[in-house]
Design a protein around this motif. Structure first.
Motif, short mmCIF file in Angstrom:
data_model
loop_
_atom_site.label_atom_id
_atom_site.label_comp_id
_atom_site.label_asym_id
_atom_site.label_seq_id
_atom_site.Cartn_x
_atom_site.Cartn_y
_atom_site.Cartn_z
N HIS A 198 9.10 60.06 15.43
CA HIS A 198 8.60 59.88 16.88
C HIS A 198 7.44 59.03 16.57
O HIS A 198 7.03 57.87 17.36
CB HIS A 198 8.40 60.81 17.71
CG HIS A 198 7.66 60.72 18.81
ND1 HIS A 198 8.00 59.94 19.55
CD2 HIS A 198 6.41 61.38 19.40
CE1 HIS A 198 7.10 59.75 20.84
NE2 HIS A 198 6.08 60.55 20.48
N TYR B 293 18.46 62.87 19.11
CA TYR B 293 17.56 61.94 18.18
C TYR B 293 18.43 61.31 17.36
O TYR B 293 18.32 59.91 16.94
CB TYR B 293 16.36 62.53 17.81
CG TYR B 293 15.21 61.69 17.64
CD1 TYR B 293 15.29 60.32 17.34
CD2 TYR B 293 13.99 62.25 18.03
CE1 TYR B 293 14.04 59.70 17.31
CE2 TYR B 293 12.78 61.51 18.09
CZ TYR B 293 12.75 60.29 17.52
OH TYR B 293 11.48 59.49 17.66
N ILE C 164 9.16 62.34 23.90
CA ILE C 164 10.31 62.23 23.20
C ILE C 164 11.38 62.25 24.10
O ILE C 164 12.31 61.79 24.30
CB ILE C 164 10.62 63.13 21.98
CG1 ILE C 164 9.40 63.19 20.84
CG2 ILE C 164 11.95 62.99 21.46
CD1 ILE C 164 9.43 64.13 19.69
#
Length: 349
Positions: free
Chosen positions: A18, A149, A73
């Motif tokens: 991230h 992710y 995120i």
């Protein structure tokens, strides 16, 4: 030439990725485990060590980073995985309740320990000495975070679900090369898998196996996580989980009959209503002897780094440790000496 190769994609790996995306750094990820231990237990964030009513290490710094970090995120992935979840401590004696009141008067703890004690939580949970509530707690649903992710990175062609072959890694003075991919540096975020890493296996990782049971209980009324000898956490509707076990000797990540029986005994000490066991999970936590993370640069190869040892506090530690390592590499800031791997330099040969 990539900026980074990242190895492992649990809490540590995804937090570092991230930051790399945020600062427009190029990278690729190698991870051979589609379900890292991070996703086995989920991840509570709790600022207090409830065995001793003391704050977790670097609590203020970690809590300040946590929600903004994971909130970014969430926005990026267009999903939700942060949940506010109440955490209750069942007192086992008058003395323990009095210790709670003493702790809640301390400046660093007063913001996290509710000074009002509840008498009960559920008709099926006996609390003769009352229940204290920890404030500013919640859950990072890693079963949403990690797969979401991974899917994003796979679509972008930068995520490879394969085990890194250490023998195929070529280390140069100013870069590393792996199967035709060149990068300025490589960061290992492998969790307990670090014990097989020939570059960092000198570090004193213990590893602690933990097991959980999921169960259904139609009558159990519980509006938060109950902590006592183990914990019970609601999963929605009439479903819950009971945890956890700690075994520093067994390094097989498979569930065991002994773990199941231990957890059933914990459950029956905590609740008195009927229940039905629906599943069992196990994993190896990346715990370290001195209970501090492992962050830093290899003592010999200056383009090899490690981000590991988050133990049982992954949700809190991941943003803090990932930010520290990124700032160390990119901004030449120092790493807190309590988590810098230089503290274990005597083990390196």
């Amino acid at each position: 030439m990539k900026d980074y190769i990242i190895v492992g994609f649990g809490f540590a790996g995804c937090s570092l990725v991230h930051l790399l995306e945020k600062h427009q750094k190029s990278f690729v990820v190698f991870s051979d485990d589609p379900t890292p231990v991070t996703t086995v237990a989920g991840a509570m964030f709790n600022p207090i060590i409830l065995k001793r009513f003391t704050p977790v290490w670097r609590v203020e710094e970690q809590m300040a980073l946590l929600l903004p970090f994971f909130g970014e995120i969430e926005h990026k992935l267009a999903t939700s995985f942060i949940y506010k979840t109440r955490v209750f401590r069942k007192f086992t004696s008058v003395e323990e309740k009095n210790n709670w009141f003493v702790a809640s008067d301390k400046p660093i703890l007063s913001q996290y320990l509710c000074s009002e004690v509840r008498s009960s939580l559920s008709p099926y949970i006996e609390t003769p000495f009352g229940v204290g509530e920890v404030l500013h707690t919640g859950l990072i649903n890693t079963r949403v975070l990690i797969p979401s992710y991974q899917e994003k990175l796979q679509k972008e062609g930068v995520y490879f679900q394969e085990r890194l072959d250490y023998d195929a890694l070529e280390i140069k003075d100013d870069s590393v090369c792996y199967k035709g991919i060149s990068a300025k540096r490589i960061v290992f975020c492998e969790g307990y898998g670090m014990v097989h890493n020939p570059f960092f296996n000198y570090l004193p990782m213990v590893g602690s196996k933990g097991e959980l049971l999921s169960f259904e209980a139609d009558d159990l009324q519980l509006d938060g996580v109950l902590k006592s000898d183990g914990f019970i956490a609601p999963l929605g509707g009439n479903t819950f989980k009971i945890g956890t076990t700690y075994d520093n000797d067994d390094k097989d990540s498979s569930p065991t009959a002994h773990g199941r029986q231990t957890l059933i005994e914990k459950l029956e000490r905590l609740i008195s209503c009927p229940y039905c066991i629906t599943g069992q999970m196990a994993g190896i936590r990346p715990t370290v002897k001195d209970r501090r993370p492992l962050v830093g640069v290899h003592p010999k190869y200056k383009n090899l780094f490690i981000l590991n040892g988050l133990g049982t506090h992954g949700a809190l530690l991941a943003p803090y440790t990932a930010t520290s390592l990124y700032d160390f590499i990119e901004n030449r800031k120092t790493i807190d000496k309590e988590m810098n791997i230089t503290r274990h330099s005597r083990f390196f040969q």
